[in-house]
Scaffold this active site. Structure first.
Site, PDB file in Angstrom:
ATOM      1  CG  HIS A  12      -6.908  -5.063  -9.947  1.00 57.32           C
ATOM      2  ND1 HIS A  12      -7.706  -6.042  -9.758  1.00 57.32           N
ATOM      3  CD2 HIS A  12      -5.743  -5.359  -9.989  1.00 57.32           C
ATOM      4  CE1 HIS A  12      -7.086  -7.181  -9.655  1.00 57.32           C
ATOM      5  NE2 HIS A  12      -5.929  -6.709  -9.854  1.00 57.32           N
ATOM      6  CG  ASP A  32      -2.930  -5.152  -6.344  1.00 52.39           C
ATOM      7  OD1 ASP A  32      -2.920  -4.703  -5.157  1.00 52.39           O
ATOM      8  OD2 ASP A  32      -2.533  -6.615  -6.445  1.00 52.39           O
TER       9      ASP A  32
END
Length: 912
Positions: free
Chosen positions: A417, A259
């Site tokens: 991430h 993400d």
């Protein structure tokens, strides 16, 4: 989750680097200018206020997340969601502080900010890690300023970053999920324990108070539930199946998701890692990181769009993570639609195709928001394994968390991430274990999971992963009481210890050095048995190295069998059995060691080992990983019975140890893979020593060995640049270095290696005194351009020290061909030319070096010397002034200052 604007990562070049020409560029300054912008008198107070706010938020996040794993599930989801929002705010504050500190009018304020970060008395040790991102941006941005004051501050910021990295690494062993104190430039290393730090913070904040203070940012508890109750269905899909969850995956299958990207650096590094493991992934990207959308609704791709295209080109999937990473469960539905639609436009512009997936920031969604994105033909994908890489700064802790949760659930969609350096470090640890355990990787296509057919083979171990810990016992004895005294054994031992610690990463506390009176029989056996036999200290994945420089002897038994001994300092002449240490005792020590690999290097001559086991298992295409599973017990000795060690080699070393040190500097890396195995070491050292001394080194494996190889991993860190301070070998030693290279090369005979790869065969003595053929692969390994350039530069440095200037020049040019913006190699090439009296050509390369990296003080010094020798005193003086500003305490500072203050023949700097 990043809202950052990243600064450029390298200095702009006026012209492209060319190996063909070295003319001076007219726009390269002879000296760096001082900062000229008037200073903002209010900037210091503003930066101080920003720093205080940033630190307060950093502390609140730590208190909020401390112990969150023990909370009830619903409360844990709330804490994690709030923590992520506060972390986003922290990133914004870090970016704002860095941008403010990089203003030309804020240099004085930035100096004061660095002083606070380094030594603010009211801050705890671990507080300072809150400023790591700020320091990294300052180091990059200030270096790009091309002003003298900016370069000096950039170097200071880099020193603080280096300190943080060292301390964080030291704390990994103790804390696994924390970071702590500091050690340079006024940051005193207090080493407070993390539990002490969190206790101090809890006196300032409580979790309840933090949640109350930021309560308006909390999503409703129902919006964080694993499944959202639905009033309808999507395209005929049952309500409970509106979203994609990891529990629908088959056993031992994982889908990787990332993400908040794309990131200008870390996304590409993650793509490289995924390629190594043949692992697909889904990248949920933020629209604001991809570009903008005009008032007419047309996408305006930015720099991030190029990164997104590389994600697609690598075979991965792009997906939608909203435009601003806002809390969409609290948005008006029209805002939800705008966030999703604008990001969709940018993803389409980047070339995205296939399933249109969406992930709500923080996982916070409700039926209205879910229905809105479904109306855009988007499907929500959640996760069931959270790496928490946004809150945990320790890569090993992140990896352990992911692996533990996958082991518990036996399947999962993992949330990472691609905006954190620690994720880049943690990812190989996770994928390595998953591949070793037989997990499969999944992708998502046409509304369903697609499982890879074959389980991927684990790739080669990455740098630094070969061993958990390294242990060594190093012994050198000159001052025997009964035996003839030696001249260089202590120096040999000290040099070997220095190489282990500074070059190969052995921790000083793990290396025991015994010299002269310390090296008694009792002390040697105690060190071996207590240190290496302690299962709490030495683990399975460790390595053990033993070096002995001193006398060796051979005792013939009545049966005719010979027994070899190493001679401690307190041994008498007449009772070896009682006073010395026999080879069978060393064998027992070797077999009792828990570590997977042990290597004994004995700079002494004797025979009588009574061993028949030789060599190791031939290397395969995945040597490092295969080798990690095999026990290795190996020994190399300097010579056999009735031979004497040549104790008069270069540099005050024995010939054997000097050749050993040359080999460990990289000469024994026969295939260029950055690893020197014990077999490669012997294949280089034995024939080289035999060619220049009347001794025949022997090598082989000890009983209990299973074909494993002790491995030295060559460092990749850059060494200091060449200057007049770099020592060179004398003419005799230089000639000897060339001779041992020739002898080692001449001893190798072409022979096929495992898997049909090219290889060589070297015949040397085995530990049983019989000839044996050692086989080693010479198939070149491609480590990538950056690492290959570094190794070429390192090779050039060694050749320079040996006064082999033609070969050194070629090595530095090779490094620059691989990495055209390699400032260190440009400086080194210039210095080789300088030593050959090619002053104008040398100056051209020094100018290239400072153009690439103006913070390289030695390049400015070398530029001044070259201009001085070329007769251009004015340009020499300008370069010297910049050098003195960057390195005012250098050994040559007084000499240069005297000439600058009063130029004359009497004060003129001496030529090198």
């Amino acid at each position: 989750m990043s809202l950052r604007v990243f600064l450029p990562l390298s200095l702009p070049l006026a012209v492209a680097l060319s190996l063909a020409g070295c003319q001076r560029h007219e726009n390269v300054p002879a000296a760096l200018p001082a900062a000229s912008a008037p200073q903002d008198t209010g900037a210091t107070a503003r930066l101080s206020q920003q720093a205080d706010g940033l630190l307060a938020l950093h502390r609140q996040i730590i208190v909020l997340m401390d112990g969150e794993a023990a909370l009830p599930a619903a409360q844990r989801r709330e804490v994690q969601a709030l923590g992520q929002q506060l972390f986003h705010e922290l990133l914004q504050r870090q970016q704002a502080l860095a941008e403010a500190a990089l203003q030309p009018a804020a240099l004085e304020a930035t100096t004061a900010l660095l002083t606070r970060i380094e030594s603010e008395p009211g801050w705890f040790d671990a507080d300072r890690l809150a400023f790591k991102e700020v320091l990294e941006q300052l180091a990059t941005g200030l270096k790009a300023s091309q002003t003298l004051d900016g370069i000096k501050l950039a170097r200071r910021a880099q020193e603080d970053i280096d300190t943080l990295a060292e301390v964080q690494k030291a704390y990994e062993q103790e804390l696994k999920e924390v970071f702590g104190g500091f050690a340079k430039r006024g940051i005193e290393l207090k080493r407070e324990r993390w539990t002490d730090y969190t206790a101090k913070l809890r006196a300032l904040h409580t979790r309840e108070a933090v949640m109350k203070q930021h309560g308006a940012q909390l999503p409703a508890a129902a919006d964080l539930a694993p499944e959202v109750p639905a009033s309808g269905a999507m395209r005929g899909v049952a309500a409970k199946d509106r979203e994609v969850f990891g529990d629908k995956l088959p056993p031992k299958t994982v889908l990787l998701t990332f993400d908040d990207g794309p990131h200008p650096r870390y996304t590409d590094e993650i793509l490289d890692i995924l390629k190594r493991y043949q692992a697909p992934a889904v990248f949920f990207q933020l629209g604001q990181n991809l570009g903008k959308v005009g008032a007419d609704g047309k996408p305006l791709p930015g720099n991030g769009s190029a990164v997104a295209k590389r994600v697609l080109a690598a075979g991965h999937q792009l997906a939608n993570h909203s435009f601003t990473h806002g809390l969409m469960s609290k948005f008006e539905l029209v805002k939800v639609k705008e966030e999703a639609a604008n990001t969709e436009a940018l993803l389409d512009a980047a070339g995205r195709s296939g399933d249109a997936l969406f992930r709500f920031p923080y996982g916070a969604r409700n039926d209205g928001a879910l229905s809105t994105i479904e109306a855009l033909k988007l499907r929500s994908m959640m996760w069931n394994v959270d790496s928490l890489d946004w809150s945990d700064p320790i890569p090993k802790s992140i990896a352990a968390r992911v692996l533990a949760e996958l082991e518990k659930q036996q399947r999962g969609i993992v949330l990472f991430h691609d905006i954190h350096a620690r994720t880049v470090q943690a990812l190989p640890l996770v994928l390595d274990q998953l591949a070793a355990d037989g997990w499969r990787f999944a992708s998502f296509k046409d509304g369903q999971f697609v499982i890879s057919g074959d389980r991927p083979a684990p790739p080669q171990l990455a740098a630094g992963e070969l061993y958990r810990e390294s242990h060594a016992l190093v012994i050198g004895i000159n001052g025997y009481s009964a035996w003839p005294k030696l001249a260089h054994a202590v120096r040999d031992a000290q040099a070997v210890r220095e190489a282990l610690v500074t070059r190969f990463g052995f921790k000083p506390d793990n290396v025991t050095l015994l010299t002269d009176a310390e090296a008694t029989r009792a002390n040697i056996l105690k060190a071996m048995n207590e240190r290496f036999g302690d299962a709490k200290r030495v683990k399975r994945d460790d390595r053990v190295f033993v070096f002995f420089a001193g006398h060796g002897s051979t005792r013939r038994l009545p049966s005719g069998r010979e027994v070899g001994y190493i001679v401690p300092v307190d041994a008498g002449l007449n009772d070896l059995q009682a006073d010395a240490i026999a080879m069978p005792q060393l064998q027992e020590v070797a077999e009792a060691i828990t570590a997977k690999h042990a290597l004994f290097v004995i700079d002494a001559c004797y025979s009588g080992l009574g061993l028949t086991r030789a060599g190791s298992v031939a290397a395969d295409s995945n040597f490092a990983r295969t080798n990690a599973r095999r026990i290795g017990r190996q020994m190399m000795t300097a010579g056999g019975a009735d031979q004497q060690v040549a104790d008069d080699g270069p540099g005050g070393h024995s010939v054997f140890t000097w050749t050993l040190l040359q080999a460990l500097n990289g000469k024994a890396d026969l295939n260029g893979d950055g690893l020197i195995t014990a077999t490669e070491l012997a294949a280089y050292v034995a024939p080289a020593v035999s060619a220049i001394a009347h001794q025949t080194p022997a090598f082989g494996s000890l009983p209990g060995s299973e074909g494993g190889e002790f491995v030295f991993e060559l460092p990749t860190a850059q060494e200091p640049g060449l200057s007049g301070a770099v020592a060179q070998l004398d003419d005799k030693a230089s000639q000897l270095a060339a001779k041992i290279d020739e002898a080692s090369t001449a001893s190798r005979q072409a022979a096929p290696a495992a898997g049909g790869a090219s290889g060589v065969q070297v015949t040397i003595k085995g530990l049983d005194g019989k000839d044996q053929a050692l086989a080693a692969t010479t198939a070149r390994v491609d480590p990538g351009a950056r690492v290959a350039a570094q190794r070429a530069n390192d090779r050039g440095l060694q050749l320079y020290r040996e006064r082999r200037y033609d070969e050194a020049e070629a090595a530095f040019k090779e490094a620059l061909q691989l990495q055209p913006k390699f400032a260190l190699a440009a400086n080194n090439l210039g210095f080789v030319l300088y030593r050959r009296s090619k002053f104008a050509e040398a100056a051209g390369w020094f100018e290239k070096a400072v153009e690439m990296d103006a913070s390289r003080s030695l390049a400015w010094l070398n530029l001044g010397d070259a201009r001085l020798q070329a007769g251009d005193d004015a340009k020499a003086m300008a370069a010297y002034k910049t050098f003195l500003a960057l390195a005012p305490k250098h050994a040559r500072a007084a000499e240069l200052q005297a000439w600058i203050a009063a130029p004359s023949d009497g004060t003129r700097p001496r030529a090198l």
